[in-house]
Write a protein that holds these residues in place. Structure first.
Motif, PDB file in Angstrom:
ATOM      1  N   GLU A 140       3.857  41.024  18.693  1.00 15.33           N
ATOM      2  CA  GLU A 140       5.242  40.564  18.822  1.00 15.33           C
ATOM      3  C   GLU A 140       5.645  40.389  20.284  1.00 15.33           C
ATOM      4  O   GLU A 140       6.508  39.574  20.612  1.00 15.33           O
ATOM      5  N   LEU A 141       5.002  41.182  21.174  1.00 12.68           N
ATOM      6  CA  LEU A 141       5.345  41.133  22.599  1.00 12.68           C
ATOM      7  C   LEU A 141       4.256  40.492  23.452  1.00 12.68           C
ATOM      8  O   LEU A 141       4.253  40.644  24.669  1.00 12.68           O
ATOM      9  N   ALA A 142       3.356  39.761  22.827  1.00 12.62           N
ATOM     10  CA  ALA A 142       2.294  39.092  23.589  1.00 12.62           C
ATOM     11  C   ALA A 142       2.865  38.014  24.497  1.00 12.62           C
ATOM     12  O   ALA A 142       2.362  37.762  25.589  1.00 12.62           O
ATOM     13  N   THR A 143       3.937  37.381  24.042  1.00  9.19           N
ATOM     14  CA  THR A 143       4.664  36.392  24.847  1.00  9.19           C
ATOM     15  C   THR A 143       6.142  36.698  24.720  1.00  9.19           C
ATOM     16  O   THR A 143       6.650  36.829  23.605  1.00  9.19           O
ATOM     17  N   VAL A 144       6.828  36.840  25.854  1.00 10.75           N
ATOM     18  CA  VAL A 144       8.259  37.152  25.815  1.00 10.75           C
ATOM     19  C   VAL A 144       9.064  36.082  26.545  1.00 10.75           C
ATOM     20  O   VAL A 144       8.580  35.465  27.496  1.00 10.75           O
ATOM     21  N   ILE A 162       6.182  33.780  35.590  1.00 11.53           N
ATOM     22  CA  ILE A 162       7.152  33.209  34.650  1.00 11.53           C
ATOM     23  C   ILE A 162       6.928  31.709  34.613  1.00 11.53           C
ATOM     24  O   ILE A 162       6.944  31.046  35.644  1.00 11.53           O
ATOM     25  N   SER A 163       6.695  31.173  33.415  1.00  9.45           N
ATOM     26  CA  SER A 163       6.521  29.733  33.248  1.00  9.45           C
ATOM     27  C   SER A 163       7.448  29.261  32.139  1.00  9.45           C
ATOM     28  O   SER A 163       7.326  29.687  30.992  1.00  9.45           O
ATOM     29  N   MET A 174       9.902  40.224  40.858  1.00 10.69           N
ATOM     30  CA  MET A 174       8.686  41.000  40.610  1.00 10.69           C
ATOM     31  C   MET A 174       7.959  40.513  39.356  1.00 10.69           C
ATOM     32  O   MET A 174       6.733  40.433  39.342  1.00 10.69           O
ATOM     33  N   ILE A 175       8.731  40.173  38.328  1.00  9.61           N
ATOM     34  CA  ILE A 175       8.103  39.630  37.114  1.00  9.61           C
ATOM     35  C   ILE A 175       7.354  38.356  37.464  1.00  9.61           C
ATOM     36  O   ILE A 175       6.204  38.154  37.070  1.00  9.61           O
ATOM     37  N   HIS A 176       8.017  37.486  38.240  1.00 13.29           N
ATOM     38  CA  HIS A 176       7.400  36.203  38.598  1.00 13.29           C
ATOM     39  C   HIS A 176       6.188  36.395  39.511  1.00 13.29           C
ATOM     40  O   HIS A 176       5.149  35.764  39.322  1.00 13.29           O
ATOM     41  N   ASP A 182       3.624  35.727  29.804  1.00 13.63           N
ATOM     42  CA  ASP A 182       2.464  36.020  28.958  1.00 13.63           C
ATOM     43  C   ASP A 182       2.020  37.461  29.198  1.00 13.63           C
ATOM     44  O   ASP A 182       1.577  37.810  30.287  1.00 13.63           O
ATOM     45  N   LEU A 183       2.159  38.291  28.158  1.00 15.62           N
ATOM     46  CA  LEU A 183       1.753  39.701  28.250  1.00 15.62           C
ATOM     47  C   LEU A 183       0.546  40.001  27.372  1.00 15.62           C
ATOM     48  O   LEU A 183       0.251  41.155  27.087  1.00 15.62           O
ATOM     49  N   SER A 184      -0.148  38.948  26.936  1.00 16.67           N
ATOM     50  CA  SER A 184      -1.262  39.125  25.995  1.00 16.67           C
ATOM     51  C   SER A 184      -2.400  39.961  26.592  1.00 16.67           C
ATOM     52  O   SER A 184      -3.151  40.606  25.861  1.00 16.67           O
TER      53      SER A 184
END
Length: 201
Positions: A77-81, A61-62, A54-56, A67-69
């Motif tokens: 802090e959580l813009a990229t996990v 996912i790369s 689901m995330i992918h 990327d959650l920006s």
């Protein structure tokens, strides 16, 4: 095609024996199973409901990075996990769980975090201070990891509701398990109404 791929992989394995030198006689030999998906045209059309999938599918996912920006309320802090099962125990245990099981896992994760931090909320002695300082980086790491998975799951949930994926998933399952042509036509009509901008062949 499968046979050619299997032969090519087998050749690479036999010419790179150093990759498998660490296997001992007690180890179970690894098995690579190659399937021709042309014999299973339905499964690729169904929406995946496991956490990693689901995330992918929804967020992308790369190179183990999400990327959650663009997500609402995403902190800097959580813009990229980073998602790495070797360094993230929660992800390792939850990546193949379905979305319903994920909620239970997150609840347990929150309770575990609360229990760990509560034990150090009362710092009265030098021993308490020493223990807290020794474990503070670990608490911070757990806190960030918890925030990361809460953010990912809330973003997935937001997209599920916006895109009406529960209803679409139900129709996909019904279409995949029904052989009646008239039912298929009715399902396609309703699915088109759920996703008017999606082309359905």
């Amino acid at each position: 095609m499968c046979s050619k791929l299997a032969s090519s992989v087998n050749y690479d394995i036999n010419t790179n024996t150093q990759l498998f030198d660490q296997l001992t006689a007690k180890d179970v030999p690894p098995m690579l199973l190659i399937l021709d998906r042309k014999n299973d045209p339905t499964t690729p059309l169904l929406f995946p409901w496991t956490y990693q999938s689901m995330i992918h599918e929804i967020l992308g996912i790369s190179n183990n990075t999400v990327d959650l920006s663009q997500a609402p309320n995403a902190s800097e802090e959580l813009a990229t996990v980073i998602l790495n099962e070797t360094q993230d125990q929660f992800y390792k245990e939850s990546m193949y769980k379905n979305f319903g099981e994920l909620s239970e896992s997150l609840k347990k994760f929150v309770e575990t975090y609360k229990a760990k931090t509560k034990t150090n909320s009362n710092i009265n002695t030098i021993q308490d201070m020493k223990y807290f300082l020794e474990n503070y980086p670990e608490f911070k790491k757990i806190s960030l990891n918890l925030s990361k998975h809460m953010m990912l799951s809330s973003e997935i949930d937001r997209h599920i509701n916006e895109q009406r994926l529960w209803e679409i998933g139900e129709f996909e399952q019904a279409m995949a398990s029904t052989s009646d042509n008239s039912s298929h036509s009715a399902h396609l009509t309703e699915l088109t109404s759920l996703q008017p901008n999606k082309k359905i062949a």
